[in-house]
Design an enzyme around this catalytic site. Structure first.
Site, PDB file in Angstrom:
ATOM      1  CB  SER A 144      36.639  38.251  37.876  1.00  9.24           C
ATOM      2  OG  SER A 144      37.180  38.721  36.668  1.00  9.24           O
ATOM      3  CE1 TYR A 157      41.838  39.121  39.898  1.00 11.02           C
ATOM      4  CE2 TYR A 157      40.868  38.558  37.773  1.00 11.02           C
ATOM      5  CZ  TYR A 157      40.848  39.296  38.948  1.00 11.02           C
ATOM      6  OH  TYR A 157      39.839  40.205  39.165  1.00 11.02           O
TER       7      TYR A 157
HETATM    8  N1  LIG Z   1      38.896  46.392  38.469  1.00 10.54           N
HETATM    9  C1  LIG Z   1      38.364  45.445  37.743  1.00 10.54           C
HETATM   10  O1  LIG Z   1      38.208  45.612  36.527  1.00 10.54           O
HETATM   11  C2  LIG Z   1      37.911  44.162  38.377  1.00 10.54           C
HETATM   12  C3  LIG Z   1      37.241  43.246  37.559  1.00 10.54           C
HETATM   13  C4  LIG Z   1      36.794  42.052  38.104  1.00 10.54           C
HETATM   14  C5  LIG Z   1      36.998  41.792  39.445  1.00 10.54           C
HETATM   15  N2  LIG Z   1      37.656  42.698  40.220  1.00 10.54           N
HETATM   16  C6  LIG Z   1      37.838  42.351  41.630  1.00 10.54           C
HETATM   17  O2  LIG Z   1      37.359  43.396  42.446  1.00 10.54           O
HETATM   18  C7  LIG Z   1      38.027  43.343  43.710  1.00 10.54           C
HETATM   19  C8  LIG Z   1      38.535  44.734  44.052  1.00 10.54           C
HETATM   20  O3  LIG Z   1      39.534  45.106  43.122  1.00 10.54           O
HETATM   21  P1  LIG Z   1      39.728  46.590  42.577  1.00 10.54           P
HETATM   22  O4  LIG Z   1      39.490  46.563  41.137  1.00 10.54           O
HETATM   23  O5  LIG Z   1      39.021  47.552  43.425  1.00 10.54           O
HETATM   24  O6  LIG Z   1      41.314  46.722  42.748  1.00 10.54           O
HETATM   25  P2  LIG Z   1      42.216  47.522  43.754  1.00 10.54           P
HETATM   26  O7  LIG Z   1      41.927  48.977  43.629  1.00 10.54           O
HETATM   27  O8  LIG Z   1      43.592  47.022  43.490  1.00 10.54           O
HETATM   28  O9  LIG Z   1      41.706  47.049  45.193  1.00 10.54           O
HETATM   29  C9  LIG Z   1      42.086  45.823  45.758  1.00 10.54           C
HETATM   30  C10 LIG Z   1      41.811  45.883  47.239  1.00 10.54           C
HETATM   31  O10 LIG Z   1      42.278  44.679  47.860  1.00 10.54           O
HETATM   32  C11 LIG Z   1      43.123  45.044  48.941  1.00 10.54           C
HETATM   33  N3  LIG Z   1      44.138  44.041  49.233  1.00 10.54           N
HETATM   34  C12 LIG Z   1      44.980  43.437  48.369  1.00 10.54           C
HETATM   35  N4  LIG Z   1      45.815  42.625  49.039  1.00 10.54           N
HETATM   36  C13 LIG Z   1      45.490  42.727  50.356  1.00 10.54           C
HETATM   37  C14 LIG Z   1      45.997  42.145  51.551  1.00 10.54           C
HETATM   38  N5  LIG Z   1      47.041  41.285  51.535  1.00 10.54           N
HETATM   39  N6  LIG Z   1      45.428  42.480  52.725  1.00 10.54           N
HETATM   40  C15 LIG Z   1      44.403  43.364  52.776  1.00 10.54           C
HETATM   41  N7  LIG Z   1      43.879  43.957  51.672  1.00 10.54           N
HETATM   42  C16 LIG Z   1      44.433  43.634  50.490  1.00 10.54           C
HETATM   43  C17 LIG Z   1      43.780  46.315  48.462  1.00 10.54           C
HETATM   44  O11 LIG Z   1      44.433  46.996  49.496  1.00 10.54           O
HETATM   45  P3  LIG Z   1      45.742  47.906  49.159  1.00 10.54           P
HETATM   46  O12 LIG Z   1      45.231  49.167  48.505  1.00 10.54           O
HETATM   47  O13 LIG Z   1      46.349  48.105  50.489  1.00 10.54           O
HETATM   48  O14 LIG Z   1      46.588  47.101  48.228  1.00 10.54           O
HETATM   49  C18 LIG Z   1      42.572  47.034  47.908  1.00 10.54           C
HETATM   50  O15 LIG Z   1      41.804  47.560  48.937  1.00 10.54           O
HETATM   51  C19 LIG Z   1      39.123  42.292  43.566  1.00 10.54           C
HETATM   52  O16 LIG Z   1      38.680  41.062  44.127  1.00 10.54           O
HETATM   53  C20 LIG Z   1      39.272  42.167  42.069  1.00 10.54           C
HETATM   54  O17 LIG Z   1      39.777  40.928  41.676  1.00 10.54           O
HETATM   55  C21 LIG Z   1      38.110  43.876  39.724  1.00 10.54           C
END
Ligand SMILES: NC(=O)c1ccc[n+]([C@@H]2O[C@H](COP(=O)([O-])OP(=O)(O)OC[C@H]3O[C@@H](n4cnc5c(N)ncnc54)[C@H](OP(=O)(O)O)[C@@H]3O)[C@@H](O)[C@H]2O)c1
Length: 252
Positions: A144, A157
């Site tokens: 991130s 986080y």
């Molecule tokens: N969006 C941003 O701006 C951003 C920025 C920097 C980094 N990131 C990183 O990118 C990655 C993906 O995030 P995203 O933005 O795509 O958010 P998201 O839409 O909330 O996706 C998160 C993913 O992680 C899964 N997950 C969470 N807890 C879990 C568990 N206990 N077991 C299995 N799967 C689990 C979720 O599954 P469910 O749908 O079942 O909950 C979902 O598939 C994360 O590591 C996040 O920190 C995101």
């Protein structure tokens, strides 16, 4: 396609592939010719359909990644039942927002377990299998911009994502001589469930947008294509890099 950017014949495990960035990565892998094993706790029908539309193969594996030991044995099971993997994308992650004086121990532990401990033990399981088979492999950890900055109201986080940066570098140093590339991506502000609360707050949303040099939030496909690069032969000499894909946020 230039073969340096092709994933033809490669099988890549992507955690959290049902939605958001993980779904974007799965679709990009399929477009590059790779097969995807999507791992998560929610139904992945939507991702399976998108991967199929992109001409790729998709297998869904149900797993709750909150338990690091169970996650690691899931990877072993996938390897035994579905065959060897060429790549691992540690994408699944959670965020808990609270002022630091209010953050609970549960909010600390849950985030650290999923975002950091499970990531490390999945890397370990993957590397053990790759090395035992005399194979090569690629790991991409989703970090991130908060691997490099403090942020506000997301203490666990930020700690977890600084940790992801650290273990990505450490594992790269240990495994580069053995044929495993470990790199990461630091997404900026991407339109997914993770940032729903920020986008619902008009003041926060406007101030974030005003600071992004590209003048827009990112989409999952912006991260997906960067992941393909780190999984493909084009990045064979990259080890321990955590690449910002953030519309210029960190450059500012
Ligand atoms: N969006 C941003 O701006 C951003 C920025 C920097 C980094 N990131 C990183 O990118 C990655 C993906 O995030 P995203 O933005 O795509 O958010 P998201 O839409 O909330 O996706 C998160 C993913 O992680 C899964 N997950 C969470 N807890 C879990 C568990 N206990 N077991 C299995 N799967 C689990 C979720 O599954 P469910 O749908 O079942 O909950 C979902 O598939 C994360 O590591 C996040 O920190 C995101």
């Amino acid at each position: 396609m230039n073969s340096a950017f092709s994933l033809a014949g490669k099988r890549i495990l992507v955690t959290g592939a049902n939605t958001g960035i993980g779904q974007g990565i799965a679709v990009s892998i399929a477009r590059a010719g790779g097969a995807v094993v999507g791992v998560g706790r929610s139904a992945m029908d939507d991702t399976a359909a998108r991967v199929a539309a992109a001409g790729g193969a998709f297998a869904a594996v149900a797993a709750d990644l909150a338990d690091p030991a169970a996650a690691a044995s899931m990877l072993d099971r996938v390897w035994d039942e579905k065959g060897p993997l060429d790549g691992l994308v540690n994408n699944a992650g959670i965020i808990r927002r609270a002022d630091a004086v209010e953050l609970t121990e549960a909010d600390w532990d849950e985030v650290m377990d999923i975002n950091l401990k499970t990531v490390f033990f999945l890397c370990q399981s993957f590397a053990r299998r790759v090395l035992a088979g005399g194979r090569k492999g690629k790991v991409v950890n989703i970090a991130s911009v908060l691997s490099f900055q403090g942020g506000i109201r997301v203490a666990s986080y930020t700690a977890s994502k600084h940790g992801v940066l650290g273990i990505t570098r450490l594992l790269a140093c240990e495994w580069a001589p053995k044929g495993i590339n470990v790199n990461g991506i630091a997404p900026g502000y991407i339109e997914t469930n993770n940032t729903e609360a920020l986008r619902a707050d008009p003041d926060r949303s406007a101030s974030i947008l005003a600071r992004i040099p590209a003048g827009r939030w990112g989409g999952p496909e912006d991260i997906g294509d960067a992941a393909v690069f780190l999984l493909a032969p084009a990045s064979n000499y990259m080890h321990g890099a955590v690449v910002p894909v953030d519309g210029g946020w960190l450059a500012r």
